[in-house]
Scaffold this motif. Structure first.
Motif, mmCIF file in Angstrom:
data_model
loop_
_atom_site.group_PDB
_atom_site.id
_atom_site.type_symbol
_atom_site.label_atom_id
_atom_site.label_comp_id
_atom_site.label_asym_id
_atom_site.label_seq_id
_atom_site.Cartn_x
_atom_site.Cartn_y
_atom_site.Cartn_z
ATOM 1 N N ALA A 663 0.830 -1.207 0.000
ATOM 2 C CA ALA A 663 0.000 0.000 0.000
ATOM 3 C C ALA A 663 0.868 1.262 0.000
ATOM 4 O O ALA A 663 0.531 2.269 -0.627
ATOM 5 C CB ALA A 663 -0.932 -0.012 1.206
ATOM 6 N N LYS A 664 2.006 1.198 0.700
ATOM 7 C CA LYS A 664 2.921 2.339 0.738
ATOM 8 C C LYS A 664 3.510 2.603 -0.651
ATOM 9 O O LYS A 664 3.558 3.755 -1.109
ATOM 10 C CB LYS A 664 4.035 2.049 1.740
ATOM 11 N N LEU A 665 3.926 1.543 -1.342
ATOM 12 C CA LEU A 665 4.439 1.694 -2.702
ATOM 13 C C LEU A 665 3.359 2.218 -3.638
ATOM 14 O O LEU A 665 3.632 3.012 -4.543
ATOM 15 C CB LEU A 665 4.960 0.349 -3.216
ATOM 16 N N ASP A 666 2.133 1.772 -3.403
ATOM 17 C CA ASP A 666 1.019 2.223 -4.229
ATOM 18 C C ASP A 666 0.848 3.733 -4.117
ATOM 19 O O ASP A 666 0.602 4.420 -5.113
ATOM 20 C CB ASP A 666 -0.257 1.499 -3.795
ATOM 21 N N ARG A 667 0.990 4.265 -2.917
ATOM 22 C CA ARG A 667 0.856 5.716 -2.730
ATOM 23 C C ARG A 667 2.020 6.462 -3.397
ATOM 24 O O ARG A 667 1.840 7.554 -3.922
ATOM 25 C CB ARG A 667 0.763 6.048 -1.247
ATOM 26 N N ILE A 668 3.206 5.873 -3.353
ATOM 27 C CA ILE A 668 4.351 6.494 -4.027
ATOM 28 C C ILE A 668 4.089 6.597 -5.524
ATOM 29 O O ILE A 668 4.305 7.640 -6.154
ATOM 30 C CB ILE A 668 5.640 5.682 -3.764
ATOM 31 N N ILE A 669 3.598 5.507 -6.118
ATOM 32 C CA ILE A 669 3.305 5.504 -7.556
ATOM 33 C C ILE A 669 2.234 6.540 -7.884
ATOM 34 O O ILE A 669 2.321 7.256 -8.889
ATOM 35 C CB ILE A 669 2.871 4.094 -7.998
ATOM 36 N N ASP A 670 1.223 6.646 -7.029
ATOM 37 C CA ASP A 670 0.151 7.610 -7.250
ATOM 38 C C ASP A 670 0.693 9.033 -7.232
ATOM 39 O O ASP A 670 0.332 9.874 -8.068
ATOM 40 C CB ASP A 670 -0.927 7.418 -6.185
ATOM 41 N N ARG A 671 1.580 9.332 -6.282
ATOM 42 C CA ARG A 671 2.142 10.686 -6.203
ATOM 43 C C ARG A 671 3.022 10.996 -7.410
ATOM 44 O O ARG A 671 2.998 12.105 -7.943
ATOM 45 C CB ARG A 671 2.944 10.839 -4.907
ATOM 46 N N LEU A 672 3.807 10.021 -7.841
ATOM 47 C CA LEU A 672 4.655 10.243 -9.007
ATOM 48 C C LEU A 672 3.817 10.408 -10.277
ATOM 49 O O LEU A 672 4.184 11.164 -11.181
ATOM 50 C CB LEU A 672 5.635 9.079 -9.164
ATOM 51 N N TRP A 673 2.696 9.706 -10.351
ATOM 52 C CA TRP A 673 1.777 9.866 -11.485
ATOM 53 C C TRP A 673 1.276 11.305 -11.566
ATOM 54 O O TRP A 673 1.100 11.858 -12.653
ATOM 55 C CB TRP A 673 0.621 8.881 -11.328
ATOM 56 N N ASN A 674 1.072 11.923 -10.425
ATOM 57 C CA ASN A 674 0.570 13.295 -10.402
ATOM 58 C C ASN A 674 1.606 14.305 -10.879
ATOM 59 O O ASN A 674 1.275 15.455 -11.147
ATOM 60 C CB ASN A 674 0.095 13.660 -8.996
ATOM 61 N N THR A 675 2.879 13.892 -10.979
ATOM 62 C CA THR A 675 3.911 14.797 -11.497
ATOM 63 C C THR A 675 4.002 14.757 -13.018
ATOM 64 O O THR A 675 4.663 15.592 -13.616
ATOM 65 C CB THR A 675 5.293 14.441 -10.918
ATOM 66 N N VAL A 676 3.352 13.768 -13.626
ATOM 67 C CA VAL A 676 3.432 13.607 -15.078
ATOM 68 C C VAL A 676 2.513 14.617 -15.752
ATOM 69 O O VAL A 676 1.349 14.771 -15.365
ATOM 70 C CB VAL A 676 3.051 12.170 -15.496
ATOM 71 N N ALA A 677 3.021 15.276 -16.768
ATOM 72 C CA ALA A 677 2.246 16.300 -17.466
ATOM 73 C C ALA A 677 1.343 15.674 -18.524
ATOM 74 O O ALA A 677 1.419 14.480 -18.816
ATOM 75 C CB ALA A 677 3.188 17.315 -18.113
ATOM 76 N N HIS A 678 0.482 16.512 -19.085
ATOM 77 C CA HIS A 678 -0.404 16.104 -20.174
ATOM 78 C C HIS A 678 0.405 15.502 -21.324
ATOM 79 O O HIS A 678 1.433 16.038 -21.722
ATOM 80 C CB HIS A 678 -1.187 17.329 -20.645
ATOM 81 N N ASN A 679 -0.030 14.353 -21.826
ATOM 82 C CA ASN A 679 0.647 13.616 -22.902
ATOM 83 C C ASN A 679 2.008 13.072 -22.474
ATOM 84 O O ASN A 679 2.864 12.785 -23.318
ATOM 85 C CB ASN A 679 0.812 14.467 -24.166
ATOM 86 N N GLY A 680 2.218 12.922 -21.186
ATOM 87 C CA GLY A 680 3.455 12.346 -20.687
ATOM 88 C C GLY A 680 3.371 10.831 -20.618
ATOM 89 O O GLY A 680 2.318 10.253 -20.344
ATOM 90 N N LEU A 681 4.500 10.174 -20.875
ATOM 91 C CA LEU A 681 4.593 8.719 -20.802
ATOM 92 C C LEU A 681 5.081 8.328 -19.411
ATOM 93 O O LEU A 681 6.089 8.843 -18.938
ATOM 94 C CB LEU A 681 5.561 8.205 -21.869
ATOM 95 N N PHE A 682 4.365 7.424 -18.770
ATOM 96 C CA PHE A 682 4.689 7.006 -17.389
ATOM 97 C C PHE A 682 4.882 5.497 -17.374
ATOM 98 O O PHE A 682 3.996 4.746 -17.792
ATOM 99 C CB PHE A 682 3.550 7.421 -16.454
ATOM 100 N N LEU A 683 6.053 5.055 -16.925
ATOM 101 C CA LEU A 683 6.359 3.633 -16.831
ATOM 102 C C LEU A 683 6.762 3.285 -15.411
ATOM 103 O O LEU A 683 7.561 4.004 -14.790
ATOM 104 C CB LEU A 683 7.512 3.245 -17.761
#
Length: 716
Positions: A663-683
């Protein structure tokens, strides 16, 4: 009088026609006016719908901000304030972006669920009205009075039409990812018994194309198709070292945000743990124009450079039982007859899968090759002094509907025959295929040797680091029902058509390069002759260059030489010409110190850059995952590629702690997703562990409303 009457009659008829035309024009004008009014109403309704959609998005963003603030306040209430007011962070390493950062990343909106539950409806009293308005409009009407909609001035009408066209272009200019057949096979939605993983090389090809575009020499076409490359704003890669496919599937319910963000989730095969971290491989992908120029100068073309710098055995070591062994020669020690390393001609594991070689992967390939045997119980690492053996087999058709082995020939590098035998198939022969195999019923009358005996003899003959050479050797190994890790295929490393997938026949290759005539016997092929021909071709290539015999690489080298002669610029007319417009900046964020191997790669990139040039790769070494997340927040939009390397300790996924840490890693991924801009590729790459070398690749493209681009099979 008659003429007068005729004249009056003509005038009357002309006046009548004129009257009818005038009336028709008036009617047409009325219809045009009516159509124009309908267009204005439709545009006004669309404008209202756009306004409502924008209002909904702002509402969702505000609700997301409130939830983030509530979570941050809850964590702060538990642990007390730990950061300055301008940079709030919780104890898991998640950072609430300061207002200045939010303004800069104004297109990034949190990915919220499409529909809120009943409890959330009460938070916004206007929401039911908004939904009713949209439903009314979608049904063809509008909640506003008809008079209000129809009142549009000509200037308003034109302005609104321009805005709608702009939005249409914006929607059309959106990158999209579609899975091909190999990508669908790797999807976690595919049952495990039918699944075939993709390779880390596939992810490298995706990143290379994301950075460079359509002209990248490394394209991910074998497993996916990406539209509108140039519309990708940037790429963010999160590597979770130590987290395997087993860890993810065992705790999948805890990855709530991750599963909401990603629709594309693929099984991925990773290199052995002792071969270095994933980031060591990924970090070598971004090329600045300076790096590209240096590689082109040295190797003639970028594809040649990439061929020369790859390690084809990297993933083979994961799949086959290869030990450390006692190497007699170092990997860089060339054979005296070779101009470049013979290991560079070996097929990679990815190529072996694509070419139909028997390979001990899990899933569908495991089912297909479960009865196949290894050529050795264990292997030693291959070197540039490893011996090569030419192999060719002849087959006959049996009543089982298969082409089964009836003859096998093996020759060594001196072209001496070291193994030659006829084989009686397990099933009765129905067609001897004499025109190809040279096998007849009379020849097979006294043959008693069976396939299992041949497999034992071949295994005893070959050394543990043997390199097998053949033309479409996959067919021979399938007939032998054996698997081998080190193979050179002349149908792959030679190409006279200029089309990568179009294979040349061995007879034509021998005539073109060896000036020898083979397979000219009406009684069928000679497997010893074919084995020698393939070895001669490979030895000739090794005595020249990696592009020798490959028309694709040769053409690229010719074009490069012409460009150099005409302009003196080693990159202006090359396939990487557009990269010269600006350098692709890369940032690496890592917890702890960089590995020595990665430091060496970065140092080489910096040395290739001129003194007045910014660093090719910027490294940010931080102490904790919290700082890593914060740093990615700060720099993601400044770079074409940002790589965050986080290590997941093994003890984090023992039974007692697994769910909480997932669950902790899941929150990290969620926060990093929020840093991605429009039309950004996230892996997100889950990098495997010592117990499980399989990982997970999760891929998403950010949309304007914060949601992921949904991948779909091609043609769907």
């Amino acid at each position: 009088m008659m003429w007068t009457r005729l004249g009056l009659r003509g005038i009357t008829r002309s006046q009548s026609l004129h009257g009818r035309r005038t009336k028709m024009k008036e009617q047409l004008s009325a219809k045009q006016h009516e159509r124009n009014e309908k267009k204005k109403k439709k545009l006004a309704a669309l404008a209202n719908l756009m306004e409502l959609n924008d209002r909904d998005r702002l509402h969702e963003a505000e609700m997301a901000r409130k939830r983030d603030a509530a979570e941050a306040n809850k964590d702060e209430a538990k642990t007390g304030p730990t950061e300055q007011s301008t940079n709030n962070a919780d104890d898991d390493g998640f950072v609430t972006v300061p207002s200045k950062r939010k303004h800069r990343n104004r297109h990034t909106i949190r990915n919220s669920p499409a529909k809120e539950g009943p409890a959330n409806k009460s938070e916004d009293p206007d929401e039911p009205t908004t939904k009713r308005s949209r439903e009314d409009m979608e049904a063809g009407g509008d909640s506003r009075p008809a008079e209000e909609i129809s009142i549009l001035s000509q200037e308003q009408y034109k302005s609104l039409a321009v805005e709608l066209r702009r939005r249409k272009r914006q929607l059309e200019d959106v990158p999209g990812l579609r899975l091909r057949e190999m990508g669908q096979r790797a999807s976690l939605e595919t049952p495990q018994h039918a699944r075939t993983p993709i390779f880390l090389t596939d992810i490298q090809h995706l990143l290379m194309s994301a950075l460079i575009g359509q002209k990248s020499p490394c394209r991910p076409d074998r497993w996916c198709s990406v539209e509108k490359w140039l519309s990708l704003s940037h790429s963010v890669v999160v590597i979770l070292e130590g987290l395997s496919l087993y860890h993810y599937l065992s705790n999948e319910t805890q990855f709530e945000a991750t599963n909401r963000i990603f629709n594309t989730k693929l099984e991925m095969l990773l290199p052995p743990q002792d071969e270095g971290q994933i980031i060591d491989e990924i970090a070598q992908i971004p090329l600045t124009n300076i790096q590209a120029k240096r590689l082109i100068d040295e190797h003639g073309s970028l594809e040649s450079a990439l061929e020369m710098n790859k390690d084809p055995t990297l993933f083979v070591k994961t799949i086959f039982p290869i030990g450390n062994g006692n190497q007699k020669h170092s990997i860089g020690d060339l054979h005296p007859d070779d101009k470049f390393p013979r290991t560079k001609l070996l097929l990679s594991a990815l190529q072996m899968v694509d070419e139909g070689y028997p390979i001990p992967l899990s899933g569908e390939l495991h089912s297909r090759f479960r009865n196949f045997k290894f050529t050795k119980k264990s292997y030693e690492p291959v070197t540039n002094r490893s011996p090569m053996f030419g192999v060719d087999c002849e087959m006959c058709r049996t009543v089982a509907g298969l082409n089964e082995l009836t003859r096998i020939s093996i020759v060594d590098e001196q072209y001496k025959t070291v193994y030659e035998t006829l084989v009686m198939p397990d099933n009765r022969i129905s067609d001897y295929l004499t025109q190809y195999s040279g096998i007849t019923e009379d020849i097979m009358k006294k043959v008693t040797k069976r396939l299992d005996q041949v497999q034992t003899e071949v295994s005893a003959l070959l050394p543990p680091d043997a390199i097998l050479v053949g033309q479409s050797l996959n067919s021979d190994l399938n007939a032998m029902r054996m698997m081998h890790p080190y193979v050179i295929d002349t149908s792959v490393c030679f190409n006279i058509s200029g089309v990568r997938r179009r294979k040349s026949k061995l007879k034509h290759l021998a005539q073109t390069f060896l000036q020898e005539t083979i397979q000219d016997n009406k009684e069928g092929h000679d497997s010893i002759e074919d084995s020698r021909a393939t070895l001669k071709l490979v030895k000739m290539k090794l005595a020249n260059s990696i592009e020798f015999g490959d028309e694709i690489l040769t053409q690229q080298k010719r074009l490069q030489e012409l460009a150099n002669a005409s302009s003196g610029d080693t990159i202006s007319n090359n396939l990487f010409a557009h990269v010269a417009k600006r350098d692709k900046r890369t940032a690496i964020v890592t917890v702890g110190d960089l590995e020595p191997r990665l430091k060496e790669v970065i140092q080489q990139a910096d040395e290739a850059s001129p003194k007045d040039h910014s660093k090719a790769v910027r490294v940010h070494e931080v102490a904790t995952p919290k700082e890593a997340v914060r740093k990615v927040n700060e720099i993601a939009l400044e770079n074409a590629l940002t790589i965050a390397n986080l290590r997941v300790p093994e003890q984090d996924f023992v039974l007692d702690n697994a769910e909480r840490n997932a669950a902790k890693l899941d929150r990290i991924i969620d926060r990093l997703w929020n840093t991605v801009a429009h039309n950004g590729l996230f892996l997100v790459l889950m990098g495997g562990s010592a117990e499980c070398t399989k990982g997970v690749a999760k891929i998403a493209i950010k949309r304007l409303n914060g949601s992921e681009q949904t991948s779909a099979p091609i043609g769907s």
